[in-house]
Design an enzyme around this catalytic site. Structure first.
Site, PDB file in Angstrom:
ATOM      1  N   ARG A   1       0.843  -1.196   0.000  1.00 27.80           N
ATOM      2  CA  ARG A   1       0.000   0.000   0.000  1.00 27.80           C
ATOM      3  C   ARG A   1       0.877   1.244   0.000  1.00 27.80           C
ATOM      4  O   ARG A   1       2.075   1.173   0.267  1.00 27.80           O
ATOM      5  CB  ARG A   1      -0.933   0.015   1.202  1.00 27.80           C
ATOM      6  N   LEU A   2       0.260   2.357  -0.304  1.00 26.10           N
ATOM      7  CA  LEU A   2       0.890   3.678  -0.194  1.00 26.10           C
ATOM      8  C   LEU A   2      -0.031   4.554   0.635  1.00 26.10           C
ATOM      9  O   LEU A   2      -1.256   4.420   0.558  1.00 26.10           O
ATOM     10  CB  LEU A   2       1.088   4.311  -1.579  1.00 26.10           C
ATOM     11  N   ASP A   3       0.525   5.451   1.408  1.00 21.71           N
ATOM     12  CA  ASP A   3      -0.293   6.362   2.196  1.00 21.71           C
ATOM     13  C   ASP A   3      -1.138   7.243   1.286  1.00 21.71           C
ATOM     14  O   ASP A   3      -0.787   7.494   0.128  1.00 21.71           O
ATOM     15  CB  ASP A   3       0.583   7.236   3.087  1.00 21.71           C
ATOM     16  N   ARG A   4      -2.235   7.736   1.823  1.00 21.48           N
ATOM     17  CA  ARG A   4      -3.185   8.536   1.037  1.00 21.48           C
ATOM     18  C   ARG A   4      -2.539   9.710   0.294  1.00 21.48           C
ATOM     19  O   ARG A   4      -2.820   9.922  -0.890  1.00 21.48           O
ATOM     20  CB  ARG A   4      -4.311   9.033   1.940  1.00 21.48           C
TER      21      ARG A   4
ATOM     22  N   THR B   1       0.341  10.005  -0.917  1.00 22.15           N
ATOM     23  CA  THR B   1       1.429   9.576  -1.790  1.00 22.15           C
ATOM     24  C   THR B   1       0.889   9.026  -3.103  1.00 22.15           C
ATOM     25  O   THR B   1      -0.032   8.219  -3.112  1.00 22.15           O
ATOM     26  CB  THR B   1       2.261   8.484  -1.086  1.00 22.15           C
TER      27      THR B   1
END
Length: 89
Positions: free
Chosen positions: A67-70, A72
């Site tokens: 996942r990637l942070d929101r 990013t």
């Protein structure tokens, strides 16, 4: 209905897809892991299912492998088969 953001596919074969997550999009919601405004929800709208006869155990829906942070933007790998899910971590 389609997700409220674009999710370009930059690479795809019968086992994996790589999508370009825009900044501001959630990968998934904590708890229920779903939601119309998430990348997880959007995957079936942009990723082509594996062809009939694909080996490796076709998954019912693509599975994100990280996942990637929101805030990013960046590339996310989604597995389409059990084989790919085991190999991509």
């Amino acid at each position: 209905s389609p997700p409220p953001f674009d999710l370009p596919v930059v690479y795809e074969d019968d086992h994996v897809a790589i999508v370009n997550k825009p900044a501001g999009a959630l990968v998934y919601r904590e708890g229920d892991k779903g939601g119309r405004d998430t990348v997880k929800y959007a995957l079936p709208y942009v990723v082509t299912p594996p062809r009939d006869g694909t080996t490796g155990g076709i998954l019912p829906r693509p599975e994100l492998r990280h996942r990637l942070d929101r805030p990013t933007s960046g590339l996310l790998v989604a597995a389409k088969t059990r084989f790919a899910a085991a190999d991509v971590t």
